[in-house]
Design a protein around this motif. Sequence first.
Motif, PDB file in Angstrom:
ATOM      1  N   UNK A  25       5.028  10.565  16.238  1.00 51.55           N
ATOM      2  CA  UNK A  25       4.688  11.487  15.151  1.00 51.55           C
ATOM      3  C   UNK A  25       4.655  10.698  13.846  1.00 51.55           C
ATOM      4  N   UNK A  26       3.653  10.969  12.993  1.00 56.92           N
ATOM      5  CA  UNK A  26       3.498  10.176  11.763  1.00 56.92           C
ATOM      6  C   UNK A  26       4.741  10.092  10.887  1.00 56.92           C
ATOM      7  N   UNK A  27       5.509  11.194  10.786  1.00 64.38           N
ATOM      8  CA  UNK A  27       6.664  11.153   9.891  1.00 64.38           C
ATOM      9  C   UNK A  27       7.750  10.206  10.382  1.00 64.38           C
ATOM     10  N   UNK A  28       7.735   9.866  11.663  1.00 64.44           N
ATOM     11  CA  UNK A  28       8.742   8.929  12.162  1.00 64.44           C
ATOM     12  C   UNK A  28       8.483   7.511  11.674  1.00 64.44           C
ATOM     13  N   UNK A  29       7.237   7.206  11.356  1.00 65.70           N
ATOM     14  CA  UNK A  29       6.885   5.881  10.843  1.00 65.70           C
ATOM     15  C   UNK A  29       7.559   5.638   9.496  1.00 65.70           C
ATOM     16  N   UNK A  30       7.675   6.693   8.688  1.00 60.99           N
ATOM     17  CA  UNK A  30       8.226   6.572   7.339  1.00 60.99           C
ATOM     18  C   UNK A  30       9.619   7.181   7.217  1.00 60.99           C
ATOM     19  N   UNK A  31      10.257   7.419   8.344  1.00 56.15           N
ATOM     20  CA  UNK A  31      11.601   8.012   8.368  1.00 56.15           C
ATOM     21  C   UNK A  31      11.636   9.348   7.628  1.00 56.15           C
ATOM     22  N   UNK A  32      10.560  10.108   7.754  1.00 54.34           N
ATOM     23  CA  UNK A  32      10.503  11.435   7.159  1.00 54.34           C
ATOM     24  C   UNK A  32      10.102  11.479   5.694  1.00 54.34           C
ATOM     25  N   UNK A  33       9.932  10.314   5.064  1.00 55.05           N
ATOM     26  CA  UNK A  33       9.544  10.287   3.650  1.00 55.05           C
ATOM     27  C   UNK A  33       8.069  10.638   3.514  1.00 55.05           C
ATOM     28  N   UNK A  34       7.737  11.399   2.478  1.00 58.02           N
ATOM     29  CA  UNK A  34       6.352  11.847   2.302  1.00 58.02           C
ATOM     30  C   UNK A  34       5.724  11.387   0.992  1.00 58.02           C
ATOM     31  N   UNK A  35       6.496  10.758   0.112  1.00 57.21           N
ATOM     32  CA  UNK A  35       5.958  10.332  -1.180  1.00 57.21           C
ATOM     33  C   UNK A  35       6.130   8.822  -1.354  1.00 57.21           C
ATOM     34  N   UNK A  36       5.027   8.122  -1.644  1.00 55.02           N
ATOM     35  CA  UNK A  36       5.141   6.678  -1.879  1.00 55.02           C
ATOM     36  C   UNK A  36       5.839   6.401  -3.204  1.00 55.02           C
ATOM     37  N   UNK A  37       6.493   5.265  -3.289  1.00 52.19           N
ATOM     38  CA  UNK A  37       7.168   4.878  -4.527  1.00 52.19           C
ATOM     39  C   UNK A  37       6.235   4.115  -5.461  1.00 52.19           C
ATOM     40  N   UNK A  38       5.078   3.710  -4.934  1.00 52.77           N
ATOM     41  CA  UNK A  38       4.063   3.014  -5.720  1.00 52.77           C
ATOM     42  C   UNK A  38       2.830   3.910  -5.740  1.00 52.77           C
ATOM     43  N   UNK A  39       2.237   4.096  -6.911  1.00 53.93           N
ATOM     44  CA  UNK A  39       1.052   4.949  -7.019  1.00 53.93           C
ATOM     45  C   UNK A  39      -0.158   4.267  -6.390  1.00 53.93           C
ATOM     46  N   UNK A  40      -0.710   4.902  -5.367  1.00 57.33           N
ATOM     47  CA  UNK A  40      -1.871   4.376  -4.659  1.00 57.33           C
ATOM     48  C   UNK A  40      -2.868   5.505  -4.448  1.00 57.33           C
ATOM     49  N   UNK A  41      -4.158   5.178  -4.526  1.00 59.77           N
ATOM     50  CA  UNK A  41      -5.153   6.166  -4.121  1.00 59.77           C
ATOM     51  C   UNK A  41      -5.905   5.588  -2.928  1.00 59.77           C
ATOM     52  N   UNK A  42      -6.832   6.326  -2.394  1.00 59.31           N
ATOM     53  CA  UNK A  42      -7.510   5.893  -1.171  1.00 59.31           C
ATOM     54  C   UNK A  42      -8.326   4.620  -1.356  1.00 59.31           C
ATOM     55  N   UNK A  43      -8.778   4.355  -2.576  1.00 63.63           N
ATOM     56  CA  UNK A  43      -9.610   3.178  -2.833  1.00 63.63           C
ATOM     57  C   UNK A  43      -8.829   1.970  -3.330  1.00 63.63           C
ATOM     58  N   UNK A  44      -7.527   2.126  -3.517  1.00 65.66           N
ATOM     59  CA  UNK A  44      -6.704   1.009  -3.958  1.00 65.66           C
ATOM     60  C   UNK A  44      -6.796  -0.121  -2.948  1.00 65.66           C
ATOM     61  N   UNK A  45      -6.995  -1.325  -3.439  1.00 64.44           N
ATOM     62  CA  UNK A  45      -7.077  -2.491  -2.567  1.00 64.44           C
ATOM     63  C   UNK A  45      -5.696  -3.104  -2.394  1.00 64.44           C
ATOM     64  N   UNK A  46      -5.355  -3.364  -1.146  1.00 62.02           N
ATOM     65  CA  UNK A  46      -4.065  -3.951  -0.812  1.00 62.02           C
ATOM     66  C   UNK A  46      -4.303  -5.329  -0.216  1.00 62.02           C
ATOM     67  N   UNK A  47      -3.408  -6.262  -0.505  1.00 59.26           N
ATOM     68  CA  UNK A  47      -3.532  -7.609   0.059  1.00 59.26           C
ATOM     69  C   UNK A  47      -2.140  -8.134   0.412  1.00 59.26           C
ATOM     70  N   UNK A  48      -2.043  -8.745   1.594  1.00 56.71           N
ATOM     71  CA  UNK A  48      -0.778  -9.318   2.048  1.00 56.71           C
ATOM     72  C   UNK A  48      -0.452 -10.552   1.222  1.00 56.71           C
ATOM     73  N   UNK A  49       0.789 -10.658   0.811  1.00 57.40           N
ATOM     74  CA  UNK A  49       1.259 -11.827   0.086  1.00 57.40           C
ATOM     75  C   UNK A  49       1.829 -12.826   1.087  1.00 57.40           C
ATOM     76  N   UNK A  50       2.563 -12.308   2.044  1.00 56.94           N
ATOM     77  CA  UNK A  50       3.120 -13.137   3.110  1.00 56.94           C
ATOM     78  C   UNK A  50       3.519 -12.229   4.265  1.00 56.94           C
ATOM     79  N   UNK A  51       3.576 -12.786   5.457  1.00 51.60           N
ATOM     80  CA  UNK A  51       4.035 -12.032   6.615  1.00 51.60           C
ATOM     81  C   UNK A  51       5.548 -11.997   6.602  1.00 51.60           C
ATOM     82  N   UNK A  52       6.097 -10.982   7.212  1.00 54.22           N
ATOM     83  CA  UNK A  52       7.545 -10.831   7.220  1.00 54.22           C
ATOM     84  C   UNK A  52       8.013 -10.515   8.636  1.00 54.22           C
ATOM     85  N   UNK A  53       9.005 -11.234   9.128  1.00 52.60           N
ATOM     86  CA  UNK A  53       9.513 -10.950  10.470  1.00 52.60           C
ATOM     87  C   UNK A  53      10.364  -9.682  10.487  1.00 52.60           C
TER      88      UNK A  53
END
Length: 126
Positions: A25-53
């Motif tokens: 279920x989608x809410x399990x991915x975010x531990x039940x949280x529904x609001x992001x702490x960073x403001x993002x819209x659907x067109x916001x571009x995201x880029x990986x800075x580094x991989x994390x184990x």
Amino acid sequence: MTSGDEVRPEDDEVWLDDDAGRLVRPYTVTAGRTHPTVELDMLTLMVSVRLSPALDVEYTRALELCRTPTSVAEVAAHLRLPTAVTKVLLSDLVERGVMAVQEARIAADPTDRALLEALLDGLQRV
């Protein structure tokens, strides 16, 4: 499950589907949280800075998808998650310092009268 049902260890097994993969279920991915702490819209571009184990599968997949700038909408589509869930997931990665928001570059001046008139002309021809 009804109130009289007993919880069995096998109920906690991961459900798999050959085509869809892990069924969660989608809410399990975010531990039940529904609001992001960073403001993002659907067109916001995201880029990986580094991989994390030691990240959950969805977080790792998001990092891999964003090796080049990728919109929030594209990440959601590839992960097969609702946009709201994807925004929470991506904002978690930004907070961990492994993902960055890339500012969109505007290709043209949105107040350029000649451009707007050419656009209107093209729309009227259709």
